[in-house]
Write an enzyme that holds these catalytic residues in place. Structure first.
Site, PDB file in Angstrom:
ATOM      1  CB  SER A 142      -0.895   0.017   1.234  1.00  0.00           C
ATOM      2  OG  SER A 142      -1.549   1.277   1.372  1.00  0.00           O
ATOM      3  CE1 TYR A 155      -4.192  -2.333   4.780  1.00  0.00           C
ATOM      4  CE2 TYR A 155      -3.459  -0.149   4.093  1.00  0.00           C
ATOM      5  CZ  TYR A 155      -3.884  -1.430   3.778  1.00  0.00           C
ATOM      6  OH  TYR A 155      -3.989  -1.809   2.457  1.00  0.00           O
TER       7      TYR A 155
END
Length: 257
Positions: A142, A155
């Site tokens: 990501s 995250y």
């Protein structure tokens, strides 16, 4: 990228979203797919769709955080399809919110799937592809791993761990000719993002949020899963034969890289 034809590809997170798109894209270019996910229903849907299009696919329900299960899925994939030559780590989970409100359970789950899962799958892949001197591994991480994001710290940390692991593994496997790379998407139209933006839509993501110190998306749209899948295929193919330990951002310019 015709070298994908005939390859045996293990794709995790294949029940939906980016993982499903990666499996479909690789299959469309001739790969035999070992589709992996803990979601049995979604996994069955993925494999049915691939087979209905005439592709060779195998559903392997497994938890990537379970090392023994990961070793078994590789054994099963190779018994059914042949030696694994491509591996894509696309399994991932997300919980948002400030660090002060993050529970131990949320932290543990994201680290387990997004980092430990990548470790378990990548280790199993290295043990097979390394001695054979052939193969490519791509981790879907990501852009949050490379830029601070409010309400996404846990995250981001889990994805940063996956990035560091993949690049370090790439260094270890380079002498054998096995390449390890990373694709780091930004906001992508997946069930995960749809759930996260329920009630607001994608407009705020595209526009950005100065109050949260977040730049918008210069290209003016969120990504489609196919955008990410095609980047994965490039790095998995011989078109990228001299690329390893690389991180490719697929985020419409959102991180200004």
């Amino acid at each position: 990228m015709n070298d994908i034809d005939g390859a045996v590809a293990v794709v995790t997170g294949a029940a939906s979203g980016v993982g499903r798109a990666v499996a479909a894209d690789l299959a469309a270019h001739g790969a035999r797919i070992a589709a992996v996910d803990i979601d049995r229903r979604g996994l069955a849907e993925t494999v049915r769709a691939l087979e209905s299009d005439g592709h060779k696919a195998l559903a392997l329900a497994a938890d990537v955080t379970d090392s023994a299960a990961v070793d078994t899925l590789f054994d099963d994939a190779e018994a059914a399809l042949g030696p694994v030559t491509l591996v894509v780590n696309a399994a991932g989970v997300l919980a948002t919110g400030p660090v002060a409100a993050c529970t131990d359970q949320e932290w543990d789950r994201m680290l387990a799937v997004n980092a430990t899962g990548v470790f378990a799958v990548s280790r199993a892949a290295a043990r097979r592809m390394g001695p054979r001197g052939r193969g490519a591994l791509v981790t879907v991480a990501s852009n949050a791993a490379g830029v601070p994001r409010a309400n996404m710290a846990a995250y981001a940390a889990s994805k940063a761990a996956a990035v560091a692991l993949t690049k370090s593994l790439g260094l270890e496997l380079a002498p054998s000719g096995v390449r390890c790379n990373v694709v780091s998407p930004g906001s992508t139209d997946t069930p995960m993002l749809q759930h996260m933006t329920a009630g607001t839509g994608y407009g705020p993501l595209v526009a950005g949020d100065p109050a949260a110190f977040k730049v918008g998306i210069p290209l003016g749209r969120v990504a489609r899963v196919e955008d990410v899948a095609e980047a994965v295929r490039f790095l998995a193919s011989d078109a990228a034969r001299h690329i390893t330990m690389h991180e490719l951002y697929v985020d419409g310019g959102a991180t200004l890289r």
